[in-house]
Write an enzyme that holds these catalytic residues in place. Structure first.
Site, PDB file in Angstrom:
ATOM      1  N   LYS A 179      32.071  -7.736  16.330  1.00  0.00           N
ATOM      2  CA  LYS A 179      32.491  -7.967  15.105  1.00  0.00           C
ATOM      3  C   LYS A 179      33.049  -9.409  14.802  1.00  0.00           C
ATOM      4  O   LYS A 179      34.088  -9.671  15.439  1.00  0.00           O
ATOM      5  CB  LYS A 179      33.845  -6.994  14.723  1.00  0.00           C
ATOM      6  CG  LYS A 179      33.823  -6.948  13.130  1.00  0.00           C
ATOM      7  CD  LYS A 179      35.100  -6.444  12.506  1.00  0.00           C
ATOM      8  CE  LYS A 179      36.236  -7.527  12.891  1.00  0.00           C
ATOM      9  NZ  LYS A 179      36.116  -8.637  11.822  1.00  0.00           N
ATOM     10  N   GLY A 231      42.240 -12.987  18.849  1.00  0.00           N
ATOM     11  CA  GLY A 231      42.951 -13.305  17.390  1.00  0.00           C
ATOM     12  C   GLY A 231      44.260 -13.280  17.625  1.00  0.00           C
ATOM     13  O   GLY A 231      44.891 -13.871  18.703  1.00  0.00           O
ATOM     14  N   SER A 232      44.955 -12.798  16.629  1.00  0.00           N
ATOM     15  CA  SER A 232      46.518 -12.956  16.445  1.00  0.00           C
ATOM     16  C   SER A 232      47.238 -11.970  17.443  1.00  0.00           C
ATOM     17  O   SER A 232      46.361 -11.052  17.582  1.00  0.00           O
ATOM     18  CB  SER A 232      46.944 -12.974  14.859  1.00  0.00           C
ATOM     19  OG  SER A 232      46.497 -11.588  14.387  1.00  0.00           O
ATOM     20  N   THR A 233      48.385 -12.406  17.748  1.00  0.00           N
ATOM     21  CA  THR A 233      49.276 -11.538  18.516  1.00  0.00           C
ATOM     22  C   THR A 233      49.614 -10.303  17.723  1.00  0.00           C
ATOM     23  O   THR A 233      49.639  -9.115  17.825  1.00  0.00           O
ATOM     24  CB  THR A 233      50.531 -12.295  18.798  1.00  0.00           C
ATOM     25  OG1 THR A 233      50.354 -13.286  19.772  1.00  0.00           O
ATOM     26  CG2 THR A 233      51.628 -11.530  19.418  1.00  0.00           C
ATOM     27  N   ALA A 235      47.608  -8.740  15.068  1.00  0.00           N
ATOM     28  CA  ALA A 235      46.471  -7.797  15.208  1.00  0.00           C
ATOM     29  C   ALA A 235      46.437  -7.358  16.605  1.00  0.00           C
ATOM     30  O   ALA A 235      46.109  -6.057  16.950  1.00  0.00           O
ATOM     31  CB  ALA A 235      45.337  -8.462  14.887  1.00  0.00           C
ATOM     32  N   GLY A 236      46.526  -8.326  17.676  1.00  0.00           N
ATOM     33  CA  GLY A 236      46.183  -7.664  19.014  1.00  0.00           C
ATOM     34  C   GLY A 236      47.300  -6.533  19.391  1.00  0.00           C
ATOM     35  O   GLY A 236      46.936  -5.431  20.139  1.00  0.00           O
ATOM     36  N   GLU A 253      43.137 -11.884  23.847  1.00  0.00           N
ATOM     37  CA  GLU A 253      43.452 -13.321  24.069  1.00  0.00           C
ATOM     38  C   GLU A 253      43.865 -13.684  22.652  1.00  0.00           C
ATOM     39  O   GLU A 253      43.452 -13.476  21.601  1.00  0.00           O
ATOM     40  CB  GLU A 253      42.174 -14.152  24.031  1.00  0.00           C
ATOM     41  CG  GLU A 253      41.242 -13.636  25.318  1.00  0.00           C
ATOM     42  CD  GLU A 253      42.008 -14.506  26.646  1.00  0.00           C
ATOM     43  OE1 GLU A 253      42.730 -15.425  26.404  1.00  0.00           O
ATOM     44  OE2 GLU A 253      41.407 -14.062  27.597  1.00  0.00           O
ATOM     45  N   CYS A 287      43.947 -22.024  19.619  1.00  0.00           N
ATOM     46  CA  CYS A 287      45.096 -21.241  20.411  1.00  0.00           C
ATOM     47  C   CYS A 287      45.805 -22.134  21.391  1.00  0.00           C
ATOM     48  O   CYS A 287      46.995 -21.771  21.648  1.00  0.00           O
ATOM     49  CB  CYS A 287      44.526 -20.173  20.997  1.00  0.00           C
ATOM     50  SG  CYS A 287      43.098 -20.428  22.079  1.00  0.00           S
ATOM     51  N   GLU A 385      53.470 -20.228  15.829  1.00  0.00           N
ATOM     52  CA  GLU A 385      52.188 -20.603  15.714  1.00  0.00           C
ATOM     53  C   GLU A 385      51.806 -21.120  14.422  1.00  0.00           C
ATOM     54  O   GLU A 385      51.963 -20.170  13.515  1.00  0.00           O
ATOM     55  CB  GLU A 385      51.019 -19.672  16.348  1.00  0.00           C
ATOM     56  CG  GLU A 385      49.753 -20.453  16.591  1.00  0.00           C
ATOM     57  CD  GLU A 385      48.886 -19.409  17.142  1.00  0.00           C
ATOM     58  OE1 GLU A 385      48.503 -18.312  16.594  1.00  0.00           O
ATOM     59  OE2 GLU A 385      47.877 -19.669  18.108  1.00  0.00           O
TER      60      GLU A 385
HETATM   61  P1  NAD Z   1      43.336 -12.302  13.279  1.00  0.00           P
HETATM   62  O1  NAD Z   1      44.200 -11.394  14.360  1.00  0.00           O
HETATM   63  O2  NAD Z   1      43.723 -12.365  11.914  1.00  0.00           O
HETATM   64  O3  NAD Z   1      41.911 -12.034  13.230  1.00  0.00           O
HETATM   65  C1  NAD Z   1      40.978 -11.845  14.335  1.00  0.00           C
HETATM   66  C2  NAD Z   1      39.903 -10.875  14.249  1.00  0.00           C
HETATM   67  O4  NAD Z   1      40.586  -9.693  14.131  1.00  0.00           O
HETATM   68  C3  NAD Z   1      39.065 -10.760  13.018  1.00  0.00           C
HETATM   69  O5  NAD Z   1      37.759 -10.545  13.206  1.00  0.00           O
HETATM   70  C4  NAD Z   1      39.648  -9.882  12.086  1.00  0.00           C
HETATM   71  O6  NAD Z   1      38.737  -9.195  11.026  1.00  0.00           O
HETATM   72  C5  NAD Z   1      40.168  -8.813  13.071  1.00  0.00           C
HETATM   73  N1  NAD Z   1      41.273  -7.942  12.997  1.00  0.00           N
HETATM   74  C6  NAD Z   1      42.429  -8.283  12.325  1.00  0.00           C
HETATM   75  N2  NAD Z   1      43.105  -7.022  12.319  1.00  0.00           N
HETATM   76  C7  NAD Z   1      42.547  -6.107  13.081  1.00  0.00           C
HETATM   77  C8  NAD Z   1      42.799  -4.758  13.413  1.00  0.00           C
HETATM   78  N3  NAD Z   1      44.121  -4.476  13.072  1.00  0.00           N
HETATM   79  N4  NAD Z   1      41.842  -4.221  13.903  1.00  0.00           N
HETATM   80  C9  NAD Z   1      40.648  -4.503  14.157  1.00  0.00           C
HETATM   81  N5  NAD Z   1      40.486  -5.987  13.967  1.00  0.00           N
HETATM   82  C10 NAD Z   1      41.245  -6.562  13.355  1.00  0.00           C
HETATM   83  O7  NAD Z   1      43.294 -13.831  13.748  1.00  0.00           O
HETATM   84  P2  NAD Z   1      42.483 -15.051  12.863  1.00  0.00           P
HETATM   85  O8  NAD Z   1      43.506 -15.575  12.032  1.00  0.00           O
HETATM   86  O9  NAD Z   1      41.427 -14.746  12.415  1.00  0.00           O
HETATM   87  O10 NAD Z   1      42.536 -16.089  13.880  1.00  0.00           O
HETATM   88  C11 NAD Z   1      43.919 -16.925  14.610  1.00  0.00           C
HETATM   89  C12 NAD Z   1      44.434 -16.422  15.785  1.00  0.00           C
HETATM   90  O11 NAD Z   1      43.577 -16.365  16.828  1.00  0.00           O
HETATM   91  C13 NAD Z   1      45.542 -17.434  16.329  1.00  0.00           C
HETATM   92  O12 NAD Z   1      46.644 -16.766  16.678  1.00  0.00           O
HETATM   93  C14 NAD Z   1      44.798 -17.955  17.375  1.00  0.00           C
HETATM   94  O13 NAD Z   1      45.615 -18.631  18.272  1.00  0.00           O
HETATM   95  C15 NAD Z   1      44.018 -16.854  17.907  1.00  0.00           C
HETATM   96  N6  NAD Z   1      43.055 -17.113  19.032  1.00  0.00           N
HETATM   97  C16 NAD Z   1      43.329 -16.860  20.277  1.00  0.00           C
HETATM   98  C17 NAD Z   1      42.422 -17.396  21.179  1.00  0.00           C
HETATM   99  C18 NAD Z   1      42.477 -17.057  22.784  1.00  0.00           C
HETATM  100  O14 NAD Z   1      41.362 -17.296  23.625  1.00  0.00           O
HETATM  101  N7  NAD Z   1      43.583 -16.672  23.252  1.00  0.00           N
HETATM  102  C19 NAD Z   1      41.234 -18.092  20.773  1.00  0.00           C
HETATM  103  C20 NAD Z   1      40.987 -18.026  19.395  1.00  0.00           C
HETATM  104  C21 NAD Z   1      41.874 -17.772  18.574  1.00  0.00           C
END
Ligand code: NAD
Length: 484
Positions: A179, A231-233, A235-236, A253, A287, A385
Site C-alpha cells: 500500500k 511511517g510515523s511512530t 501509526a506504527g 521503520e 526520517c 520530529e
Molecule cells: P504516516 O504514518 O501518517 O503514514 C504512513 C503510511 O501509513 C501511509 O501509507 C498511511 O496511509 C498509512 N497509515 C497511516 N495510519 C495507518 C493505520 N492506522 N493503519 C494502516 N496504515 C496506516 O506517516 P507519513 O506522514 O506518511 O510519513 C512520515 C513519517 O514516516 C515520519 O515520521 C518519518 O520519520 C517516517 N519515515 C520513517 C522511515 C524509516 O525508515 N524509519 C522512512 C521514511 C519515513
C-alpha cells in the site's frame, strides 16, 4: 509532467484488473497544485483480492520455490529497468512528492536500486540450509520465506521505500501486497509493472492504493503473515497493536530526531556542507535527518556561522527550477505543522539565526532552511520530529554531556560524529542508542542493517539482517545417530 495520469484499474497479482471500489484517489503536485493523476482507491474487497492472489501464488510455490540465485537475477533486472527508465520515474516521483529530479535520482533511485542489488547479493550469499551438531546429533536448519507480506509505506522517499519492501520480500521468496501512501500511488504502479517485466510471476505482487482504511484492511487481513511498515511512530504503534493482537510478524521503520555531535577537533569548514545537508535533505522530510546539531560551546559561533553560510544557499522553489535546492513541503497540513514548530521554537526562547524566506509561488507550501540557536534539549523543537528544513543547534560543555544529550530522546534512528580522530568518533558512536551512525558524514549503507532503537522502530532493513526479517527459521532433527 504534462498530462495527468488517469489510472482506472488496480495492479493486482501482476495484472491490471477492474477495482471493486468506485472511489478515486486524486494526486496533486505539492509544488504547483496541478493534478498529477488519479488511481482507484482500493477498498476492503480490493485488498482481499490482492491478498488472495498473493496467498494462492505463495501456496503454489511459484516464487518461493524459485532458486534464490534466480530470484536475485530478477531483482537485479528490476533494478536495471528502474535505472533505464530513471528519467521518467524521477519526473513522476518529483511531481508526486515535490523533491527535485536531482534529489530523486540520488536519494531515491540510486539508494533504491542500491538496496535491490544488495538484497540480490544477500540472497545469493545466504546460508539457506545449515547442518548443526547438537546434543542429539545432527539438525538441519532451513530458512523459509515468512509468507504473504503486507507492506505500508510513507510518501517522503517513495521510490526508495518501495525498493526496500519489494527487495527483501522477493529475495526471501515471499508474495507481497504493497500500500503506497495516498500522496504517491502513481510511481508504485509503475515500479510494480517493472518488477513483472523483470520476471516476477503472476500473483506474487500487488499494489493497493489508499489511505488509513486501506492500510487497516491490509493489516487486519487474516491471510497476511507479516506486516512491514514505514511511517510515523503514531501509526506504527496502532499497527503494532493489531499485529500483536493477531500475533502477526511485524517490523516498523518509524520517526527520528537524530543528533550530529561536532567535536572540538572537527574540521568545521569541511563539515558544514554535509552537516547542513544531513539536517535538511529532502526539505527536512527525512526520517534520518540530523536535526539536532550538538556543538562544543568553545566552537559554537564558528560552527553556526559556517552552517548559516551554507544553508543560505539552499534556495527553496519549484522542483522543476534548476536553481531549487529545497522543494515544497508535501501538503498544506504538514506546512502548517512545520511553520507551527518554528513559531513554537521562538516562543520557547530559541533564536532563529537563519530563516531563508519562502517564495510565494504555486501552492505556497514552501519553508526556507531555518537554523535555531540557544536551543535546549527540553524544547519542543529538540524533542519532536518536525519533518521540515529546521535545524536546532545545542551547545555542550564536554563530550559526556554531548552523549547524554544525544541519548536524551524518545527516538534512536540515526546520528553522526564529526571529528579529526576517527577512532574517537567510533568510540562515541558506540555510546549512542541509535540504529545507524556516520563519522564525518551520514548515509544509509544498503548492505548493512538499518533501523531504529527506542520509538524509531522494531527490526532491521538492508543486508543480511533485512533479508532475515522476511524469513522463518526451521529446525529439522535428524534421527539419533544419523550422519549425512
Ligand atoms: P504516516 O504514518 O501518517 O503514514 C504512513 C503510511 O501509513 C501511509 O501509507 C498511511 O496511509 C498509512 N497509515 C497511516 N495510519 C495507518 C493505520 N492506522 N493503519 C494502516 N496504515 C496506516 O506517516 P507519513 O506522514 O506518511 O510519513 C512520515 C513519517 O514516516 C515520519 O515520521 C518519518 O520519520 C517516517 N519515515 C520513517 C522511515 C524509516 O525508515 N524509519 C522512512 C521514511 C519515513
Amino acid at each position: 509532467m504534462t498530462e495527468p495520469i488517469e489510472t482506472t484499474k488496480l495492479y493486482i497479482g501482476g495484472a491490471w484488473v477492474e477495482p471493486h471500489s468506485t472511489e478515486v484517489l486524486e494526486v496533486f503536485s505539492p509544488a504547483t497544485g496541478e493534478k498529477v493523476g488519479s488511481v482507484p482507491l482500493a477498498d476492503e474487497q480490493d485488498v482481499d483480492a490482492a491478498v488472495r492472489a498473493a496467498r494462492a501464488s505463495f501456496d503454489a510455490g511459484v516464487w518461493r520455490n524459485t532458486p534464490p540465485a534466480q530470484r536475485a537475477a530478477v531483482i537485479r533486472r528490476a533494478a536495471e529497468l528502474i535505472n533505464e527508465r530513471g528519467a521518467d520515474i524521477g519526473a513522476l516521483v518529483s511531481a508526486e512528492m515535490g523533491a527535485t529530479p536531482g534529489d530523486v535520482a540520488t536519494l531515491q533511485q540510486l539508494a533504491g536500486t542500491g538496496v535491490l542489488n544488495a538484497y540480490a547479493d544477500a540472497a545469493e550469499a545466504y546460508e539457506w540450509e545449515e547442518k548443526r551438531t547438537g546434543i542429539f546429533g545432527e539438525t538441519l536448519v532451513v530458512r523459509e520465506p515468512v509468507g504473504v507480506v503486507g507492506a505500508i509505506i510513507a510518501w517522503n522517499v517513495p521510490l526508495f521505500l518501495f525498493c526496500n519492501k519489494f527487495g527483501p520480500a522477493l529475495a526471501a521468496g515471499c508474495s507481497i501486497v504493497l500500500k503506497p501512501a495516498p500522496e504517491t500511488p502513481l510511481n508504485a504502479n509503475l515500479l510494480a509493472e517493472l518488477f513483472t517485466e523483470a520476471g516476477v510471476p503472476e500473483g506474487v505482487i500487488s499494489i493497493v492504493p489508499g489511505g488509513i482504511e486501506t492500510g487497516q484492511a491490509l493489516v487486519n487481513h487474516p491471510d497476511i503473515d507479516k506486516i512491514t511498515f514505514t511511517g510515523s511512530t503514531r501509526a506504527g504503534r496502532a499497527i503494532a497493536a493489531t499485529c500483536g493482537d493477531q500475533l502477526k510478524r511485524c517490523s516498523l521503520e518509524l520517526g527520528g530526531k537524530s543528533a550530529a555531535i561536532v567535536l572540538d577537533d572537527a574540521d568545521i569548514a569541511a563539515s558544514a556542507p554535509m552537516l547542513v545537508f544531513s539536517g535538511i535533505l529532502n526539505s527536512g522530510q527525512a526520517c534520518v535527518a540530523q536535526t539536532r546539531v550538538l556543538v562544543p560551546r568553545s566552537k559554537h559561533d564558528e560552527v553556526v556561522d559556517a552552517m548559516v553560510t551554507v544553508a543560505s544557499t539552499f534556495t527553496p522553489g519549484l522542483p522543476t527550477d534548476p536553481e531549487t535546492k529545497v522543494g515544497p513541503i508535501i501538503n498544506s497540513r504538514q506546512h502548517e505543522k512545520v511553520t507551527g514548530y518554528i513559531a513554537k521554537g521562538k516562543k520557547e526562547g530559541a533564536t532563529a539565526v537563519l530563516e531563508v524566506p519562502a517564495p510565494e509561488i504555486g501552492t505556497g507550501n514552501f519553508v526556507g532552511p531555518t537554523i535555531f540557536t540557544g536551543v535546549t534539549n527540553d524544547m519542543t523543537i529538540a524533542r519532536e520530529e518536525i519533518f521540515g528544513p529546521v535545524i536546532s543547534v545545542i551547545a555542550y560543555d564536554d563530550v559526556d554531556e554531548a552523549i547524554a544529550i544525544a541519548n536524551d530522546s524518545d527516538y534512536g534512528l540515526a546520528g553522526s560524529v564529526w571529528t579529526a580522530d576517527v577512532a574517537k568518533g567510533v568510540e562515541i558512536a558506540k555510546q549512542i542508542r541509535t540504529g545507524t551512525m556516520g563519522i564525518n558524514w551520514y548515509a544509509i549503507d544498503p548492505s548493512s542493517p538499518f533501523g531504529g532503537y527506542k520509538k524509531s522502530g522494531i527490526g532491521r532493513e538492508n543486508g543480511r539482517e533485512g533479508l532475515e526479517s522476511y524469513l522463518e527459521h526451521k529446525a529439522i532433527l535428524m534421527p539419533m545417530g544419523y550422519t549425512s
